[in-house]
Design an enzyme around this catalytic site. Structure first.
Site, PDB file in Angstrom:
ATOM      1  N   LYS A 129      -7.612  -2.734   6.193  1.00  0.00           N
ATOM      2  CA  LYS A 129      -8.538  -3.141   5.500  1.00  0.00           C
ATOM      3  C   LYS A 129      -9.907  -3.003   5.989  1.00  0.00           C
ATOM      4  O   LYS A 129     -10.926  -2.490   5.185  1.00  0.00           O
ATOM      5  CB  LYS A 129      -8.324  -4.549   5.155  1.00  0.00           C
ATOM      6  CG  LYS A 129      -7.465  -4.706   3.864  1.00  0.00           C
ATOM      7  CD  LYS A 129      -7.572  -6.076   3.328  1.00  0.00           C
ATOM      8  CE  LYS A 129      -6.888  -6.451   1.969  1.00  0.00           C
ATOM      9  NZ  LYS A 129      -6.744  -7.715   1.741  1.00  0.00           N
ATOM     10  N   CYS A 157       2.514 -12.208  21.447  1.00  0.00           N
ATOM     11  CA  CYS A 157       1.491 -11.676  20.422  1.00  0.00           C
ATOM     12  C   CYS A 157       2.020 -12.033  19.002  1.00  0.00           C
ATOM     13  O   CYS A 157       3.106 -11.613  18.723  1.00  0.00           O
ATOM     14  CB  CYS A 157       1.366 -10.031  20.366  1.00  0.00           C
ATOM     15  SG  CYS A 157       0.552  -9.367  19.244  1.00  0.00           S
ATOM     16  N   LYS A 196      -4.911   5.040  11.208  1.00  0.00           N
ATOM     17  CA  LYS A 196      -3.832   4.047  10.497  1.00  0.00           C
ATOM     18  C   LYS A 196      -4.693   3.266   9.522  1.00  0.00           C
ATOM     19  O   LYS A 196      -5.666   2.995   9.613  1.00  0.00           O
ATOM     20  CB  LYS A 196      -3.342   3.020  11.665  1.00  0.00           C
ATOM     21  CG  LYS A 196      -2.148   2.527  11.522  1.00  0.00           C
ATOM     22  CD  LYS A 196      -1.684   1.718  12.564  1.00  0.00           C
ATOM     23  CE  LYS A 196      -0.554   0.687  12.023  1.00  0.00           C
ATOM     24  NZ  LYS A 196       0.047   0.204  13.491  1.00  0.00           N
ATOM     25  N   CYS A 250      -2.529  -6.814  23.854  1.00  0.00           N
ATOM     26  CA  CYS A 250      -1.332  -6.009  22.977  1.00  0.00           C
ATOM     27  C   CYS A 250      -1.789  -4.782  22.557  1.00  0.00           C
ATOM     28  O   CYS A 250      -3.012  -4.330  21.826  1.00  0.00           O
ATOM     29  CB  CYS A 250      -1.114  -6.883  21.761  1.00  0.00           C
ATOM     30  SG  CYS A 250      -0.309  -6.048  20.463  1.00  0.00           S
ATOM     31  N   CYS A 297       2.787  -9.247  16.352  1.00  0.00           N
ATOM     32  CA  CYS A 297       4.003  -8.358  16.717  1.00  0.00           C
ATOM     33  C   CYS A 297       5.252  -9.275  16.768  1.00  0.00           C
ATOM     34  O   CYS A 297       6.370  -9.214  16.763  1.00  0.00           O
ATOM     35  CB  CYS A 297       4.123  -7.877  18.144  1.00  0.00           C
ATOM     36  SG  CYS A 297       2.872  -6.569  18.558  1.00  0.00           S
ATOM     37  N   HIS A 322      -2.406  -4.418  18.566  1.00  0.00           N
ATOM     38  CA  HIS A 322      -3.187  -5.192  17.934  1.00  0.00           C
ATOM     39  C   HIS A 322      -4.210  -5.597  18.589  1.00  0.00           C
ATOM     40  O   HIS A 322      -5.558  -5.826  18.015  1.00  0.00           O
ATOM     41  CB  HIS A 322      -2.455  -6.533  17.701  1.00  0.00           C
ATOM     42  CG  HIS A 322      -1.525  -6.735  16.599  1.00  0.00           C
ATOM     43  ND1 HIS A 322      -0.239  -6.666  17.187  1.00  0.00           N
ATOM     44  CD2 HIS A 322      -1.362  -6.707  15.210  1.00  0.00           C
ATOM     45  CE1 HIS A 322       0.614  -6.433  15.865  1.00  0.00           C
ATOM     46  NE2 HIS A 322      -0.227  -6.352  14.734  1.00  0.00           N
ATOM     47  N   HIS A 376       4.203   1.259   2.077  1.00  0.00           N
ATOM     48  CA  HIS A 376       5.576   0.744   1.393  1.00  0.00           C
ATOM     49  C   HIS A 376       6.015   1.586   0.293  1.00  0.00           C
ATOM     50  O   HIS A 376       7.049   1.545   0.109  1.00  0.00           O
ATOM     51  CB  HIS A 376       5.111  -0.607   0.884  1.00  0.00           C
ATOM     52  CG  HIS A 376       4.441  -1.560   2.059  1.00  0.00           C
ATOM     53  ND1 HIS A 376       2.932  -1.859   1.923  1.00  0.00           N
ATOM     54  CD2 HIS A 376       4.629  -2.172   3.236  1.00  0.00           C
ATOM     55  CE1 HIS A 376       2.746  -2.541   2.957  1.00  0.00           C
ATOM     56  NE2 HIS A 376       3.730  -2.671   3.771  1.00  0.00           N
ATOM     57  N   HIS A 428       0.775  -1.249   0.041  1.00  0.00           N
ATOM     58  CA  HIS A 428      -0.178   0.062  -0.104  1.00  0.00           C
ATOM     59  C   HIS A 428       0.946   1.201   0.037  1.00  0.00           C
ATOM     60  O   HIS A 428       1.982   1.049  -0.146  1.00  0.00           O
ATOM     61  CB  HIS A 428      -0.876   0.143   0.912  1.00  0.00           C
ATOM     62  CG  HIS A 428      -0.274  -0.081   2.548  1.00  0.00           C
ATOM     63  ND1 HIS A 428       0.408   1.074   3.118  1.00  0.00           N
ATOM     64  CD2 HIS A 428      -0.600  -1.102   3.615  1.00  0.00           C
ATOM     65  CE1 HIS A 428       0.756   0.641   4.214  1.00  0.00           C
ATOM     66  NE2 HIS A 428       0.212  -0.610   4.837  1.00  0.00           N
TER      67      HIS A 428
HETATM   68  N1  MSP Z   1       9.260  -7.040   7.956  1.00  0.00           N
HETATM   69  C1  MSP Z   1       9.401  -6.021   8.718  1.00  0.00           C
HETATM   70  C2  MSP Z   1      10.569  -5.435   8.439  1.00  0.00           C
HETATM   71  C3  MSP Z   1      11.867  -6.020   8.475  1.00  0.00           C
HETATM   72  S1  MSP Z   1      13.206  -5.108   7.981  1.00  0.00           S
HETATM   73  C4  MSP Z   1      14.485  -5.955   8.450  1.00  0.00           C
HETATM   74  C5  MSP Z   1       8.208  -5.156   8.558  1.00  0.00           C
HETATM   75  N2  MSP Z   1       7.589  -5.200   7.331  1.00  0.00           N
HETATM   76  S2  MSP Z   1       6.228  -4.320   7.107  1.00  0.00           S
HETATM   77  O1  MSP Z   1       5.668  -4.957   5.753  1.00  0.00           O
HETATM   78  O2  MSP Z   1       5.455  -4.238   8.149  1.00  0.00           O
HETATM   79  O3  MSP Z   1       6.692  -2.924   6.617  1.00  0.00           O
HETATM   80  C6  MSP Z   1       6.939  -1.975   7.435  1.00  0.00           C
HETATM   81  C7  MSP Z   1       7.550  -0.785   6.816  1.00  0.00           C
HETATM   82  O4  MSP Z   1       6.674  -0.500   5.765  1.00  0.00           O
HETATM   83  C8  MSP Z   1       7.480   0.547   7.717  1.00  0.00           C
HETATM   84  O5  MSP Z   1       8.832   0.369   8.268  1.00  0.00           O
HETATM   85  C9  MSP Z   1       7.414   1.483   6.499  1.00  0.00           C
HETATM   86  O6  MSP Z   1       8.876   1.590   5.937  1.00  0.00           O
HETATM   87  C10 MSP Z   1       6.366   1.110   5.555  1.00  0.00           C
HETATM   88  N3  MSP Z   1       5.059   1.444   5.989  1.00  0.00           N
HETATM   89  C11 MSP Z   1       3.773   0.507   6.068  1.00  0.00           C
HETATM   90  N4  MSP Z   1       2.732   1.153   6.397  1.00  0.00           N
HETATM   91  C12 MSP Z   1       3.231   2.628   6.815  1.00  0.00           C
HETATM   92  C13 MSP Z   1       2.322   3.718   6.575  1.00  0.00           C
HETATM   93  N5  MSP Z   1       1.243   3.585   7.036  1.00  0.00           N
HETATM   94  N6  MSP Z   1       3.143   4.929   6.590  1.00  0.00           N
HETATM   95  C14 MSP Z   1       4.465   4.778   6.192  1.00  0.00           C
HETATM   96  N7  MSP Z   1       5.162   3.776   6.171  1.00  0.00           N
HETATM   97  C15 MSP Z   1       4.839   2.671   6.380  1.00  0.00           C
HETATM   98  O7  MSP Z   1       7.876  -4.458   9.349  1.00  0.00           O
END
Ligand code: MSP
Length: 632
Positions: A299, A127, A296, A144, A130, A147, A22, A19
């Site tokens: 879905k 959890c 936040k 948690c 997490c 969550h 990312h 989304h």
């Molecule tokens: N897999 C772990 C990261 C491991 S790194 C060694 C993880 N994955 S995640 O899919 O949850 O991705 C988290 C990251 O996605 C956040 O740190 C950020 O870079 C990005 N984002 C996901 N949602 C976000 C927002 N709503 N806003 C901004 N960035 C966010 O954690």
């Protein structure tokens, strides 16, 4: 300016499709990589997917496929999204890659051999969301805090990394390297964590309850904790411990993450590296959260913003520009399509798009369709001074990660250029052939300014930059060299000027209406389910008894419904329905969805709706239906 640059994004979990959050991190990494390449640095840019652990195993089980099949499918979605957003990563890593598995086992053995891993017992609340244990005092009402689920109490034997031993070292290191973690607020947050005694880190999971992970090299009854596995991707990608790439790039490593994963990156990772005898990374760059409708993205709220939808609707460059311009790096931002359209129209269509088309049109007219000769020295040009000012501001902003300020500096330059046209009135000069020399010099300065603007915006908006450069007669070979903004005679006299299409057409909101295109492609449907799986979803007829706006939200409504019992649910339909018109309606509701807290209100269920060109429409019945009746 360092001549080497290594940039990473988090590797994303494969339990959900990509989304806007990312996309933001990956686009920022891309902007940095493009900038550093253009500044002459040899750059290595890595992104990828994080595929082991409880979360993925659970998602796969729900979908009725193996974890690897599941990971393959979602990882491919990430991998194929990035080229669509013009992401120029040099490598895509998956934690299921065999070289990564080898590297994780190598590091584990190394740290184990040095006595920094021991066997012990763990008691605590776990959890799954997490993937970590909580101590009782960290839970909120027994749940948690992230969550809102009740963690399981678990007691088990596990392996532990002696993280606590490195606490004082880490505090000292952070204090000695003030921009190790930046912006400063996040450095302070890490130092605040470190004020309490650090626990050792549980780095294993017994195979009796989780098989989906990397087997410990020193005990085959255990797999590696997903964070210990995932963080190591940053060095696997450099072929650690083999070859030169690691030696070359690691000293310049910069990680880019959002604040959600500050602790693993700010605490676990540097201490893991220290224990493995590896120097810490150079910078951890931490940004805030994109929220949608002030909450936040989730879905169940229906407020997930999909990057592809925005790209398809408004164009890639506009999307990249908006994300980078609207978020102050480090702080949260609220995504709003209205704000997006406003910026597109003002900054891109008006300021930049009009400038380019005016300059090209006039230059074609007054200079016979070619870049003119000029004898003017650059230092005599006001625009050259403005370009140099923008360049040095942009350089400073990239050094300290204030990327929205880099765009502000570029836009000041664009505005100076627009003002220059208004003041010089080339159209008046053009009326008198005696002004030819002066007019040519003005047009030359404007074309050089366009060139500088194109170079400066190119990391953010690569397509628009390419289009501008083509219009002023430049070919691929001299395109993207930052330092060339300082050069005399950067343009080749005699090159043909080409009028292009409008760079950023204005969006007419009246014509467009307020459609939010959320196309779900069939590829997103996921695994087929059988009737039994469908039957686990408890759909009910719900009669709306009361409806009110959730304070401080512009989209959420709190509804009291009758489904045979009274329930409160929260729905993101406030832009499309007024509370009054909802009362008495019978709608379709999922009754057995886990409760969630939305802006302080507990929602115990979810109504069903779909997008139309005129906004959302909720599902109702075309014959009388009984509140509480089951829907099959
Ligand atoms: N897999 C772990 C990261 C491991 S790194 C060694 C993880 N994955 S995640 O899919 O949850 O991705 C988290 C990251 O996605 C956040 O740190 C950020 O870079 C990005 N984002 C996901 N949602 C976000 C927002 N709503 N806003 C901004 N960035 C966010 O954690």
């Amino acid at each position: 300016m360092p001549k080497l640059f290594y940039i990473t994004t988090p590797i994303y979990y494969v339990n959900a499709s990509p989304h806007i959050g990312h996309a933001y991190t990956t686009i920022v990494a891309d902007v940095l990589a493009r900038y550093h390449r253009m500044a002459g640095a040899e750059t290595f840019f890595v992104t990828g997917t994080d595929e082991h652990g409880d979360k993925i195993a659970e998602a796969a089980q729900k979908a009725g496929v193996t974890p690897k099949e599941y990971a393959d499918k979602i990882s491919a979605q990430f991998r194929s999204l990035w080229p669509e957003l013009s992401i120029t990563n040099d490598y895509f890593i998956r934690t299921t890659d065999s070289d990564h598995i080898d590297t994780v086992r190598y590091i584990l053995q190394k740290v184990y051999n040095s006595g920094e891993i021991y066997f012990g017992q763990y008691k605590g609340y776990y959890c799954v969301g997490c993937e970590r244990f909580y101590v009782e005092k960290e839970l909120v009402d027994g749940k948690c805090p992230d969550h809102q689920t009740t963690p399981e109490y678990r007691e088990e034997n596990n392996y532990f990394f002696r993280m606590s031993k490195y606490q004082d070292w880490l505090i000292g290191y952070i204090k000695k390297h003030p921009d190790f973690i930046r912006p400063e607020r996040y450095k302070n947050e890490v130092l605040a964590f470190l004020r309490d005694p650090l626990d050792d880190l549980c780095i294993s999971r017994p195979k009796t309850r989780l098989q989906w992970g990397i087997t410990l090299p020193f005990d085959e009854n255990y797999v590696t904790y997903v964070w210990f596995d995932a963080l190591i991707n940053y060095i696997t990608a450099l072929n650690y411990p083999r070859g030169d790439k690691f030696k070359k790039f690691w000293p310049t490593a910069q990680h880019l993450i959002a604040k959600d994963i500050l602790k693993p990156h700010g605490i676990y990772w540097p201490t893991m590296l220290k224990a493995a005898g590896i120097e810490p990374y150079q910078h951890l760059n931490v940004h805030g959260y994109w929220n949608s409708d002030q909450s936040k993205m989730s879905k169940s709220l229906g407020n997930v913003v999909r990057p592809i939808d925005l790209k398809d609707k408004y164009g890639l460059d506009a999307f990249r520009y908006f994300l980078l311009r609207d978020m102050v790096f480090g702080l949260d931002s609220n995504f709003s399509e209205e704000a997006f359209v406003k910026r597109l129209n003002s900054d891109l269509a008006n300021d930049l798009g009009n400038l380019v088309s005016r300059v090209i049109t006039m230059a074609i007219k007054y200079c016979d369709g070619k870049v003119p000769e000029t004898s003017r020295k650059k230092k005599d040009s006001l625009l050259y001074g403005a370009a140099l000012k923008a360049l040095s501001e942009v350089e400073a902003c990239f050094n300290d990660m204030s990327l929205h300020k880099a765009l502000i500096a570029i836009w000041e330059f664009i505005n100076v250029t627009n003002k220059y046209i208004v003041e010089k009135e080339p159209w008046t000069l053009g009326k008198n052939p005696g002004n030819k020399g002066n007019l040519t010099a003005i047009m030359y300065d404007l074309l050089v300014a366009l060139r500088a603007i194109a170079i400066l915006i190119s990391p953010f908006m690569p397509q628009a930059a390419g289009k501008i450069l083509r219009q002023i007669g430049m070919d691929e070979s001299h395109r993207l060299d930052l330092a060339s903004i300082r050069k005399e005679n950067a343009l080749t006299a005699g090159s043909a000027l080409i009028r292009g299409e409008s760079l950023f057409p204005r969006i007419d909101k009246e014509k467009e209406g307020h459609k939010t295109t959320k196309r779900e492609s069939l590829a997103d449907l996921g695994q087929e389910i059988d009737y039994e799986q469908f039957a686990r979803i408890d759909l009910r007829v719900a009669k709306i008894l009361e409806a009110e706006i959730v304070p401080k939200s512009n989209k959420l409504l709190k509804l009291k419904v009758d489904i045979g019992e009274e329930r409160t649910i929260v729905a993101g339909i406030g832009k499309d329905y007024s509370p009054e018109e909802l009362i008495g309606k019978k709608i379709v509701m999922i009754a057995n969805l886990k409760p969630v807290q939305l802006m302080g209100v507990e929602s115990r269920g979810m109504l069903l709706a779909t997008d139309t060109d005129k906004g959302l429409t909720i599902l109702t019945f075309d014959r009388e239906a009984q509140a509480g009746a089951k829907i099959r």
